[in-house]
Design a protein around this motif. Structure first.
Motif, short mmCIF file in Angstrom:
data_model
loop_
_atom_site.label_atom_id
_atom_site.label_comp_id
_atom_site.label_asym_id
_atom_site.label_seq_id
_atom_site.Cartn_x
_atom_site.Cartn_y
_atom_site.Cartn_z
N LEU A 189 -1.08 -0.87 -4.45
CA LEU A 189 -1.87 -0.29 -4.37
C LEU A 189 -2.03 1.16 -4.31
N ASP A 190 -1.94 1.95 -5.17
CA ASP A 190 -1.62 3.55 -4.97
C ASP A 190 -2.77 4.22 -4.78
N THR A 191 -2.36 5.20 -4.10
CA THR A 191 -3.80 5.65 -3.48
C THR A 191 -3.15 7.15 -2.98
N ALA A 192 -2.26 7.21 -2.61
CA ALA A 192 -1.07 8.77 -2.81
C ALA A 192 -0.51 9.17 -3.53
N GLY A 193 -0.22 8.72 -3.95
CA GLY A 193 -0.76 9.62 -5.74
C GLY A 193 1.49 10.02 -5.65
N GLU A 196 -8.83 22.54 -7.29
CA GLU A 196 -7.67 22.31 -7.37
C GLU A 196 -7.18 23.47 -8.44
N VAL A 197 -6.07 24.57 -8.15
CA VAL A 197 -5.43 25.45 -8.96
C VAL A 197 -4.46 25.30 -9.86
N ALA A 198 -4.81 25.34 -11.46
CA ALA A 198 -3.24 24.74 -12.16
C ALA A 198 -2.71 25.48 -11.94
N SER A 199 -1.46 24.78 -11.89
CA SER A 199 0.10 25.64 -11.93
C SER A 199 0.49 26.06 -12.68
N GLN A 200 0.49 27.39 -12.56
CA GLN A 200 1.17 28.18 -13.62
C GLN A 200 2.80 28.61 -14.26
N PRO A 201 3.41 28.64 -15.55
CA PRO A 201 4.81 28.40 -15.70
C PRO A 201 5.26 29.62 -14.33
N GLY A 202 6.44 28.69 -14.17
CA GLY A 202 7.32 29.39 -13.48
C GLY A 202 6.68 29.39 -11.82
N ASP A 203 5.88 28.65 -11.78
CA ASP A 203 5.52 28.41 -10.32
C ASP A 203 6.39 27.47 -9.36
N GLU A 204 7.31 27.62 -8.53
CA GLU A 204 8.11 26.33 -7.56
C GLU A 204 6.90 24.89 -7.01
N THR A 205 7.12 23.70 -8.11
CA THR A 205 6.16 22.65 -7.22
C THR A 205 7.18 21.82 -6.39
N ASP A 206 6.49 21.25 -5.57
CA ASP A 206 7.04 20.02 -4.62
C ASP A 206 8.39 18.61 -5.69
N ASP A 207 8.92 19.14 -4.90
CA ASP A 207 9.73 18.06 -5.78
C ASP A 207 8.75 16.46 -5.55
N LEU A 208 7.81 16.16 -4.27
CA LEU A 208 6.85 15.25 -4.07
C LEU A 208 6.26 15.11 -4.40
N SER A 209 5.42 15.83 -4.70
CA SER A 209 4.51 16.53 -5.64
C SER A 209 3.40 15.14 -6.95
N PRO A 210 2.14 15.03 -6.12
CA PRO A 210 1.62 14.41 -7.71
C PRO A 210 2.60 13.86 -8.93
N THR A 268 13.86 1.62 -2.46
CA THR A 268 14.16 1.82 -1.11
C THR A 268 15.03 1.34 0.01
N VAL A 269 15.50 2.64 0.87
CA VAL A 269 16.06 1.53 2.11
C VAL A 269 15.71 2.07 3.32
N ARG A 277 1.13 -1.39 -0.33
CA ARG A 277 -0.23 -0.17 -0.61
C ARG A 277 0.75 1.37 0.13
N SER A 278 0.26 2.58 -1.16
CA SER A 278 0.99 3.65 -1.29
C SER A 278 1.57 4.28 0.74
N ASP A 279 2.21 4.64 0.82
CA ASP A 279 2.41 5.29 2.50
C ASP A 279 3.43 7.28 2.07
N PRO A 280 2.03 7.70 1.96
CA PRO A 280 2.38 9.47 1.67
C PRO A 280 4.24 9.96 2.62
N HIS A 281 4.42 8.83 3.48
CA HIS A 281 5.93 9.08 3.40
C HIS A 281 7.26 8.21 3.14
N VAL A 282 6.56 8.12 2.26
CA VAL A 282 7.12 6.57 1.69
C VAL A 282 6.94 6.66 0.50
N VAL A 283 8.32 6.85 -0.55
CA VAL A 283 8.85 7.14 -1.76
C VAL A 283 9.24 5.52 -2.48
N GLN A 284 7.85 4.88 -2.72
CA GLN A 284 8.07 3.42 -3.67
C GLN A 284 9.02 3.22 -4.65
#
Length: 423
Positions: free
Chosen positions: A249-253, A78-92, A261-262, A53-60
């Motif tokens: 089974l990925d429900t976290a996206g 949700e608001v669509a991201s605009q060009p030039g906006d910074e996004t989180d590296d772990l975003s879906p 993974t370690v 199962r997916s875990d929001p705190h673990v990268v599979q």
């Protein structure tokens, strides 16, 4: 108000604890609801197919899974991201793009029911998701121009063929399918029913499979007809023969990782040095405050109430002595020396009776028994002692000072002529 403050604080803590427990349990509650996928996980494991199962705190890691199942949901507000906006590296990320990047078979189940169906427990036409919302979600992952169809007759049954010669009977309530006439060029129907196609694969991303009706995988649908057997057959077909890696089974996206993974938790060891973290800033300030408050409380208690008394029996004796001295002083000030002498003689005789016959003999009966005992030793002296004591007790307040002194001296000598001791 002071007494109600602790109750208000306790009530606030209980409310916060209840909110925390509710927030932690929301995910598991939905997972076990009719729209959740806990049943799929347990059913696949019962059939010998491991599930992660997916875990929001673990990268599979992609290398550790054989098939990825993604239940697509309607992401409202949700608001669509605009060009030039910074996004989180772990975003879906787009699961279809990741499927092509890692060559990972990915099954995407389209949404069908609103979340209100899970909370209210009632599935009807009003709880169905609009086709436009489904199209918007497909556009986000690179699929468009699909048409959809739903039955108007409630439950419908079918026998799709995932493998040649092995039809499986399924049943769906308000089944949702792809319209075959609207399928884009290059999209292949793998399984379907008379109403339309249920499972598609397109040449643009051959690793991605689109499932039109999520009731073939959720808790509600697995209980109907042979839908559970269809789900197992579907997973086995997509993950490949002889595959032993688990299904994801990925429900976290969350995005996948191309490295294994370690498990850092297994290599972590605790030591006594970890205890020092409880005394570093700002915890050191808290501990210091607690010590200061405790010291002030102890000092205040000792200053206000004094040192603790050592023995209770000593306190009782001191209280008796103080009471006797206070009574004697009051009698002297009021000129009642004779009455005080009579009380003294009576108490002295009661003490002697208690010495001979026990603690319950300090009364008139005990004193009479005392004189009877003394008469057996010396009848004359006993009678003289009884007469003197009776005169002091009954007529002491009427005697002159000289008579009082003379009778008291006679009483003292007669009483001292007898030996007293415990039986």
């Amino acid at each position: 108000m002071r007494s109600s403050a602790p109750m208000l604080a306790l009530g606030l803590l209980l409310v916060l604890a209840a909110l925390a427990i509710f927030a932690l349990s929301r995910g598991s509650d939905y997972d076990r609801s009719p729209l959740g996928n806990k049943g799929l996980e347990l059913w696949l494991q019962a059939k010998g197919i491991p599930v992660l199962r997916s875990d929001p705190h673990v990268v599979q890691a992609r290398s550790e899974v054989s098939l990825r199942i993604v239940p697509l949901s309607i992401r409202q507000g949700e608001v669509a991201s605009q060009p030039g906006d910074e996004t989180d590296d772990l975003s879906p990320e787009n699961p279809a793009e990741e499927a092509g990047r890692y060559a990972l078979p990915t099954l995407i189940a389209l949404p069908k029911w609103r979340n209100s169906v899970s909370t209210e427990g009632v599935a009807g036409k009003s709880g169905l998701v609009d086709f436009s919302d489904i199209s918007n979600e497909l556009d986000k992952i690179g699929y468009s121009d699909f048409g959809f169809a739903r039955s108007e007759t409630g439950f419908e049954e079918a026998q799709p063929h995932l493998q040649p010669g092995q039809p499986i009977k399924i049943a769906l309530y308000q089944p949702q399918t792809f319209e075959r006439s609207s399928l884009p060029e290059g999209c292949e129907e793998i399984a379907g029913m008379p109403l339309g196609a249920l499972l598609l694969r397109c040449d643009d991303t051959p690793e991605v499979y689109l499932l039109s009706d999520p009731d073939l995988l959720n808790n509600h649908g697995l209980a109907l007809a042979d839908n559970a057997a269809f789900a197992v057959s579907l997973v086995q077909s997509l993950r490949g023969a002889g595959e032993t890696r688990p299904v994801y089974l990925d429900t976290a996206g969350r995005p996948l990782d191309d490295e294994a993974t370690v498990d850092e938790g297994q290599s972590y060891e605790r030591s006594t040095a970890d205890l020092k973290r409880f005394f570093v800033y700002p915890l050191s300030v808290i501990w210091g405050t607690v010590l200061v408050v405790a010291a002030i409380s102890f000092w205040r208690g000792a200053y206000r109430f004094g040192p603790p008394l050592r023995e209770a029996s000593a306190n009782i004796e001191l209280s008796k002595t103080a009471a006797i001295e206070a009574t004697a002083r009051l009698l002297r000030l009021s000129g009642n020396d004779g009455r005080m002498t009579g009380q003294f003689v009576l108490h002295l005789l009661a003490d002697k009776a208690q010495l001979l016959f026990g603690s319950g003999a300090g009364n008139q009966a005990g004193i009479a028994r005392l004189f009877q005992r003394l008469a057996r030793h010396d009848k004359a002296k006993a009678q003289a002692l009884h007469a003197t004591a009776e005169a002091l007790i009954e007529r002491g307040h009427l005697m002159t000072r000289s008579d009082l002194h003379r009778n008291l001296e006679t009483f003292r000598k007669l009483l001292g002529s007898f030996e007293f001791g415990s039986q």
